[in-house]
Design a protein around this motif. Structure first.
Motif, PDB file in Angstrom:
ATOM      1  N   GLN A  46       0.832  -1.202   0.000  1.00 58.80           N
ATOM      2  CA  GLN A  46       0.000   0.000   0.000  1.00 58.80           C
ATOM      3  C   GLN A  46       0.867   1.253   0.000  1.00 58.80           C
ATOM      4  O   GLN A  46       1.829   1.359   0.756  1.00 58.80           O
ATOM      5  CB  GLN A  46      -0.929  -0.002   1.212  1.00 58.80           C
ATOM      6  CG  GLN A  46      -1.965   1.109   1.153  1.00 58.80           C
ATOM      7  CD  GLN A  46      -3.096   0.866   2.123  1.00 58.80           C
ATOM      8  OE1 GLN A  46      -3.485  -0.265   2.368  1.00 58.80           O
ATOM      9  NE2 GLN A  46      -3.643   1.929   2.659  1.00 58.80           N
ATOM     10  N   GLU A  69      -4.842   0.243  -2.032  1.00 65.94           N
ATOM     11  CA  GLU A  69      -5.292  -0.663  -0.969  1.00 65.94           C
ATOM     12  C   GLU A  69      -4.897  -2.076  -1.369  1.00 65.94           C
ATOM     13  O   GLU A  69      -5.027  -2.460  -2.532  1.00 65.94           O
ATOM     14  CB  GLU A  69      -6.809  -0.560  -0.853  1.00 65.94           C
ATOM     15  CG  GLU A  69      -7.427  -1.334   0.253  1.00 65.94           C
ATOM     16  CD  GLU A  69      -8.938  -1.123   0.308  1.00 65.94           C
ATOM     17  OE1 GLU A  69      -9.658  -2.131   0.382  1.00 65.94           O
ATOM     18  OE2 GLU A  69      -9.379   0.042   0.259  1.00 65.94           O
ATOM     19  N   THR A  70      -4.402  -2.833  -0.418  1.00 61.87           N
ATOM     20  CA  THR A  70      -4.063  -4.220  -0.715  1.00 61.87           C
ATOM     21  C   THR A  70      -4.329  -5.114   0.482  1.00 61.87           C
ATOM     22  O   THR A  70      -4.019  -4.750   1.620  1.00 61.87           O
ATOM     23  CB  THR A  70      -2.608  -4.378  -1.200  1.00 61.87           C
ATOM     24  OG1 THR A  70      -2.362  -5.753  -1.500  1.00 61.87           O
ATOM     25  CG2 THR A  70      -1.603  -3.874  -0.190  1.00 61.87           C
ATOM     26  N   GLU A  71      -4.958  -6.210   0.196  1.00 61.56           N
ATOM     27  CA  GLU A  71      -5.161  -7.299   1.150  1.00 61.56           C
ATOM     28  C   GLU A  71      -4.893  -8.578   0.369  1.00 61.56           C
ATOM     29  O   GLU A  71      -5.763  -9.440   0.234  1.00 61.56           O
ATOM     30  CB  GLU A  71      -6.575  -7.275   1.721  1.00 61.56           C
ATOM     31  CG  GLU A  71      -6.845  -6.078   2.612  1.00 61.56           C
ATOM     32  CD  GLU A  71      -8.276  -6.044   3.130  1.00 61.56           C
ATOM     33  OE1 GLU A  71      -8.929  -7.100   3.197  1.00 61.56           O
ATOM     34  OE2 GLU A  71      -8.734  -4.937   3.451  1.00 61.56           O
ATOM     35  N   HIS A  75      -7.245  -9.179  -2.652  1.00 58.68           N
ATOM     36  CA  HIS A  75      -7.810  -7.883  -2.999  1.00 58.68           C
ATOM     37  C   HIS A  75      -6.685  -6.876  -3.257  1.00 58.68           C
ATOM     38  O   HIS A  75      -5.741  -6.795  -2.473  1.00 58.68           O
ATOM     39  CB  HIS A  75      -8.660  -7.453  -1.802  1.00 58.68           C
ATOM     40  CG  HIS A  75      -9.217  -6.095  -1.839  1.00 58.68           C
ATOM     41  ND1 HIS A  75     -10.388  -5.786  -2.460  1.00 58.68           N
ATOM     42  CD2 HIS A  75      -8.762  -4.941  -1.300  1.00 58.68           C
ATOM     43  CE1 HIS A  75     -10.632  -4.488  -2.293  1.00 58.68           C
ATOM     44  NE2 HIS A  75      -9.659  -3.956  -1.602  1.00 58.68           N
TER      45      HIS A  75
END
Length: 147
Positions: A46, A69-71, A75
């Motif tokens: 991110q 945004e990063t997951e 995602h």
């Protein structure tokens, strides 16, 4: 302009993300990419910014990717800025019961300047076509590379 795309990759989620989340692999599946260098942060994290330079013959494009945004591995939302164009791309990745990966990509484009606004209005399909090409090219690369 908005559109969504989906592709199924015949690899487990972990293997798919391992191949995607590597700066060195970008040139292996992004046709026209001549250089990619991180200009701030750590690639894929991110806030990271990466400069991407493309050569499409008569068109040379430099864009900046910013990870919003990063997951990962599930995602990733990234912003891509080039002269006259802003693309915000939301990517999601899911495992299937049979060990494959579903990659969904939602794209939203905003155009600035008369030339780009006209291109976006008259030829919106070229942006979707290019996005789908890169998804298909990644699928081919990932499925053919030895783990």
């Amino acid at each position: 302009m908005k559109y969504s795309l989906k592709i199924i990759i015949d690899l487990p989620l972990k293997d798919t993300i391992d191949k995607m989340d590597t700066l060195e692999n970008l040139k292996k599946w992004q046709d026209g990419l001549i250089s990619a260098r991180v200009i701030s942060g750590n690639f894929g994290e991110q806030g990271a910014k990466t400069e991407l330079k493309y050569d499409f013959g008569k068109r040379k494009i430099t864009m900046i990717e910013t990870i919003l945004e990063t997951e990962m591995p599930h995602h990733l939302i990234a912003e891509y800025r080039a002269p006259g164009v802003l693309n915000i791309q939301k990517n999601t990745f899911e495992s299937t019961e049979d060990g494959k990966t579903v990659w969904r990509s939602e794209n939203m484009f905003k155009f600035e300047g008369l030339g780009m606004k006209t291109l976006g209005l008259l030829m919106p399909g070229i942006f979707k076509k290019q996005s789908l090409k890169y998804m298909r090219d990644f699928k081919s690369f990932a499925e053919s590379e030895i783990a």
